[in-house]
Each structure stands twice: as C-alpha cells, then as structure tokens.
Motif scaffolding. Structure first.
Motif, PDB file in Angstrom:
ATOM      1  N   TYR A  67      -6.820  -1.686   3.674  1.00 48.24           N
ATOM      2  CA  TYR A  67      -6.996  -0.245   3.460  1.00 48.24           C
ATOM      3  C   TYR A  67      -8.470   0.117   3.298  1.00 48.24           C
ATOM      4  O   TYR A  67      -8.913   1.153   3.806  1.00 48.24           O
ATOM      5  CB  TYR A  67      -6.189   0.242   2.245  1.00 48.24           C
ATOM      6  CG  TYR A  67      -6.256   1.744   2.113  1.00 48.24           C
ATOM      7  CD1 TYR A  67      -5.336   2.544   2.771  1.00 48.24           C
ATOM      8  CD2 TYR A  67      -7.259   2.366   1.381  1.00 48.24           C
ATOM      9  CE1 TYR A  67      -5.406   3.939   2.696  1.00 48.24           C
ATOM     10  CE2 TYR A  67      -7.338   3.747   1.296  1.00 48.24           C
ATOM     11  CZ  TYR A  67      -6.420   4.527   1.957  1.00 48.24           C
ATOM     12  OH  TYR A  67      -6.501   5.893   1.894  1.00 48.24           O
ATOM     13  N   LEU A  77      -3.883   7.840   7.726  1.00 49.35           N
ATOM     14  CA  LEU A  77      -2.691   8.094   6.919  1.00 49.35           C
ATOM     15  C   LEU A  77      -1.762   9.104   7.595  1.00 49.35           C
ATOM     16  O   LEU A  77      -0.533   8.967   7.510  1.00 49.35           O
ATOM     17  CB  LEU A  77      -3.092   8.569   5.524  1.00 49.35           C
ATOM     18  CG  LEU A  77      -3.683   7.475   4.629  1.00 49.35           C
ATOM     19  CD1 LEU A  77      -4.349   8.082   3.406  1.00 49.35           C
ATOM     20  CD2 LEU A  77      -2.613   6.460   4.230  1.00 49.35           C
ATOM     21  N   HIS A  81       1.999   8.225   8.389  1.00 51.98           N
ATOM     22  CA  HIS A  81       3.044   9.147   7.938  1.00 51.98           C
ATOM     23  C   HIS A  81       3.941   9.538   9.110  1.00 51.98           C
ATOM     24  O   HIS A  81       5.169   9.544   9.002  1.00 51.98           O
ATOM     25  CB  HIS A  81       2.395  10.378   7.296  1.00 51.98           C
ATOM     26  CG  HIS A  81       3.336  11.261   6.563  1.00 51.98           C
ATOM     27  ND1 HIS A  81       4.092  12.228   7.188  1.00 51.98           N
ATOM     28  CD2 HIS A  81       3.644  11.337   5.243  1.00 51.98           C
ATOM     29  CE1 HIS A  81       4.827  12.855   6.291  1.00 51.98           C
ATOM     30  NE2 HIS A  81       4.580  12.341   5.097  1.00 51.98           N
ATOM     31  N   SER A 118      -5.060   5.725  -4.291  1.00 52.55           N
ATOM     32  CA  SER A 118      -3.805   6.422  -4.604  1.00 52.55           C
ATOM     33  C   SER A 118      -3.914   7.912  -4.326  1.00 52.55           C
ATOM     34  O   SER A 118      -3.000   8.513  -3.753  1.00 52.55           O
ATOM     35  CB  SER A 118      -3.424   6.201  -6.067  1.00 52.55           C
ATOM     36  OG  SER A 118      -2.967   4.892  -6.262  1.00 52.55           O
ATOM     37  N   ILE A 121      -3.818   8.631  -0.569  1.00 53.14           N
ATOM     38  CA  ILE A 121      -2.484   8.431   0.005  1.00 53.14           C
ATOM     39  C   ILE A 121      -1.536   9.542  -0.430  1.00 53.14           C
ATOM     40  O   ILE A 121      -0.778  10.081   0.388  1.00 53.14           O
ATOM     41  CB  ILE A 121      -1.962   7.026  -0.359  1.00 53.14           C
ATOM     42  CG1 ILE A 121      -2.857   5.957   0.312  1.00 53.14           C
ATOM     43  CG2 ILE A 121      -0.506   6.861   0.070  1.00 53.14           C
ATOM     44  CD1 ILE A 121      -2.599   4.538  -0.136  1.00 53.14           C
TER      45      ILE A 121
END
Length: 146
Positions: A67, A77, A81, A118, A121
C-alpha cells in the motif's frame, strides 16, 4: 507466496489475480503457481492509477507491504472499490511507521502511517471491520466495500 496460498484456498472453482506494476513479478507469480500444478492464477500488470481488474470481478483484494507504494492512492482505491463485488473486502498489511520505534528504513521509505492509511481507505468508500495487531513491524486492516 500469497498468490499460491490463495489459489489453493479458492481452488478448484475460484481465481486469483496476481497484480503488480512489474511484469517480471507478475510472471514469477503465475509461474510459481504453474510449477505447483495450479492453473487458477491470472497475471495482471497494472499501472500507478489502476489495478486493471474488471468491475465487480473480485470478492477480496489482499495487499501485503505494498500500500505504501501507491503513488495515487485515491485513484487506486477507486479502481479497487470498483473491482470488488458488493460486500467485497480489502485487506491491507503494511509497515508500522512510528517515529522512534520503526526502523529508519521504514521511516524513510513508507509514506504514511496506519492512521493516514485508514483515513485514505475510508474516504474511498470502505469501512474498517477488523484491525489485528499480531505482527511486530506491520499492521493488519480489513475493510469492507460500502
């Protein structure tokens, strides 16, 4: 390593996409699987902005110590997704980046700590469903696609 392990876990009907920006890494993952009699690993060479996976094609995206290499995290991302089916999950294992604790190489190489990862994301449409702390130098985060 993980491609072969995951390919065994989803066999015989499942597929594993071995995705990397480097063709030689993709080729090595696919060859390692073939050498072990597994034909369900599909190699995909991606770029810095997209995983290049079909929309709604995967149940799980698993990244280990990668990452922090995402040059364009929001674009990547979005791609992840989109590739996940509804309720699909993203697992991120990456290096703990804690000044005064982490190795100097990590502090100089890893662009973001766990809290920032975090936040990135979650901002991309994921919710954190599990955080495990069983590794000394890395964290484990499991997110679900919202």
């Amino acid at each position: 390593f993980f491609s072969v392990m995951l390919a065994r876990a989803v066999a015989p009907g499942g597929r594993v996409y071995a995705v990397d920006i480097a063709q030689n890494f993709v080729d090595a993952s696919v060859q390692r699987a073939r050498d072990q009699g597994l034909s369900n690993v599909i190699g995909v060479v991606n770029d810095a902005r997209s995983a290049h996976l079909p929309s709604g094609s995967v149940d799980l995206v698993f990244t280990s110590d990668t990452y922090h290499h995402f040059e364009y995290p929001q674009s990547m991302l979005r791609s992840i997704h989109d590739a996940l089916r509804p309720g699909g999950e993203l697992v991120v294992i990456d290096f703990k980046r804690v000044p005064g604790v982490s190795h100097p190489w990590v502090l100089g190489h890893v662009r973001a700590g766990e809290a920032e990862v975090s936040a990135e994301i979650e901002a991309a449409g994921f919710e954190l469903v599990e955080r495990l702390d069983f590794m000394r130098t890395q964290y484990f985060l499991r997110f679900r696609r919202r």
